[in-house]
Design a protein around this motif. Structure first.
Motif, PDB file in Angstrom:
ATOM      1  N   ILE A  73      41.398  37.540  43.173  1.00  0.00           N
ATOM      2  CA  ILE A  73      42.483  37.850  42.248  1.00  0.00           C
ATOM      3  C   ILE A  73      41.990  38.976  41.348  1.00  0.00           C
ATOM      4  O   ILE A  73      40.953  38.850  40.700  1.00  0.00           O
ATOM      5  CB  ILE A  73      42.875  36.615  41.415  1.00  0.00           C
ATOM      6  N   TRP A  74      42.735  40.084  41.331  1.00  0.00           N
ATOM      7  CA  TRP A  74      42.351  41.243  40.529  1.00  0.00           C
ATOM      8  C   TRP A  74      42.967  41.155  39.143  1.00  0.00           C
ATOM      9  O   TRP A  74      44.140  40.851  38.997  1.00  0.00           O
ATOM     10  CB  TRP A  74      42.796  42.534  41.214  1.00  0.00           C
ATOM     11  N   HIS A  75      42.133  41.409  38.128  1.00  0.00           N
ATOM     12  CA  HIS A  75      42.548  41.388  36.721  1.00  0.00           C
ATOM     13  C   HIS A  75      42.220  42.733  36.090  1.00  0.00           C
ATOM     14  O   HIS A  75      41.194  43.338  36.404  1.00  0.00           O
ATOM     15  CB  HIS A  75      41.780  40.316  35.939  1.00  0.00           C
TER      16      HIS A  75
ATOM     17  N   GLY B 268      44.015  38.323  51.676  1.00  0.00           N
ATOM     18  CA  GLY B 268      43.145  37.504  50.839  1.00  0.00           C
ATOM     19  C   GLY B 268      42.945  38.036  49.433  1.00  0.00           C
ATOM     20  O   GLY B 268      42.094  37.542  48.701  1.00  0.00           O
ATOM     21  N   GLN B 269      43.721  39.059  49.049  1.00  0.00           N
ATOM     22  CA  GLN B 269      43.604  39.629  47.713  1.00  0.00           C
ATOM     23  C   GLN B 269      44.989  39.752  47.092  1.00  0.00           C
ATOM     24  O   GLN B 269      45.967  40.012  47.787  1.00  0.00           O
ATOM     25  CB  GLN B 269      42.968  41.016  47.772  1.00  0.00           C
ATOM     26  N   ARG B 270      45.037  39.568  45.773  1.00  0.00           N
ATOM     27  CA  ARG B 270      46.300  39.743  45.060  1.00  0.00           C
ATOM     28  C   ARG B 270      45.997  40.091  43.608  1.00  0.00           C
ATOM     29  O   ARG B 270      44.894  39.883  43.117  1.00  0.00           O
ATOM     30  CB  ARG B 270      47.165  38.488  45.139  1.00  0.00           C
ATOM     31  N   TRP B 271      47.012  40.612  42.933  1.00  0.00           N
ATOM     32  CA  TRP B 271      46.914  40.909  41.504  1.00  0.00           C
ATOM     33  C   TRP B 271      47.286  39.698  40.687  1.00  0.00           C
ATOM     34  O   TRP B 271      48.186  38.922  41.064  1.00  0.00           O
ATOM     35  CB  TRP B 271      47.877  42.032  41.135  1.00  0.00           C
ATOM     36  N   CYS B 272      46.665  39.530  39.540  1.00  0.00           N
ATOM     37  CA  CYS B 272      47.135  38.598  38.520  1.00  0.00           C
ATOM     38  C   CYS B 272      48.446  39.195  38.005  1.00  0.00           C
ATOM     39  O   CYS B 272      48.481  40.344  37.575  1.00  0.00           O
ATOM     40  CB  CYS B 272      46.116  38.502  37.400  1.00  0.00           C
ATOM     41  N   THR B 273      49.515  38.458  38.095  1.00  0.00           N
ATOM     42  CA  THR B 273      50.836  38.966  37.719  1.00  0.00           C
ATOM     43  C   THR B 273      50.868  39.439  36.275  1.00  0.00           C
ATOM     44  O   THR B 273      51.403  40.503  35.960  1.00  0.00           O
ATOM     45  CB  THR B 273      51.907  37.898  37.957  1.00  0.00           C
ATOM     46  N   ALA B 274      50.281  38.661  35.362  1.00  0.00           N
ATOM     47  CA  ALA B 274      50.293  39.018  33.950  1.00  0.00           C
ATOM     48  C   ALA B 274      49.482  40.285  33.684  1.00  0.00           C
ATOM     49  O   ALA B 274      49.858  41.112  32.869  1.00  0.00           O
ATOM     50  CB  ALA B 274      49.775  37.860  33.102  1.00  0.00           C
TER      51      ALA B 274
END
Length: 74
Positions: A20-22, A63-69
């Motif tokens: 998860i990318w922040h 297998g990767q996604r952004w933190c929505t906030a």
């Protein structure tokens, strides 16, 4: 967009399951040898992060996604 990775391991799972990318709240403070990053989303933060890297907003890697906030900046 500059981001730091959170490696998310569901309980009982072995190995990296999801990244998860922040967005870091203060990317200029990262010297590449950080012990902790404050995050735009206000989550507690990521300890021992892997540094900051440029990640595309329209991430398509499995297998990767952004933190929505973090992505929306709220």
């Amino acid at each position: 967009m500059l981001a730091t990775a959170e490696r998310h391991h569901p309980e009982g799972a072995l190995g990296v399951v999801e990244i998860i990318w922040h967005r870091p709240a203060d990317p200029e403070a990262c010297d590449g040898d950080c012990d902790y990053h404050l995050l735009v989303c206000g989550d507690p933060g990521i300890s021992v992060p892997g540094g900051i890297t440029d990640v595309p907003e329209n991430l398509t890697e499995p297998g990767q996604r952004w933190c929505t906030a973090c992505l929306t900046g709220t």
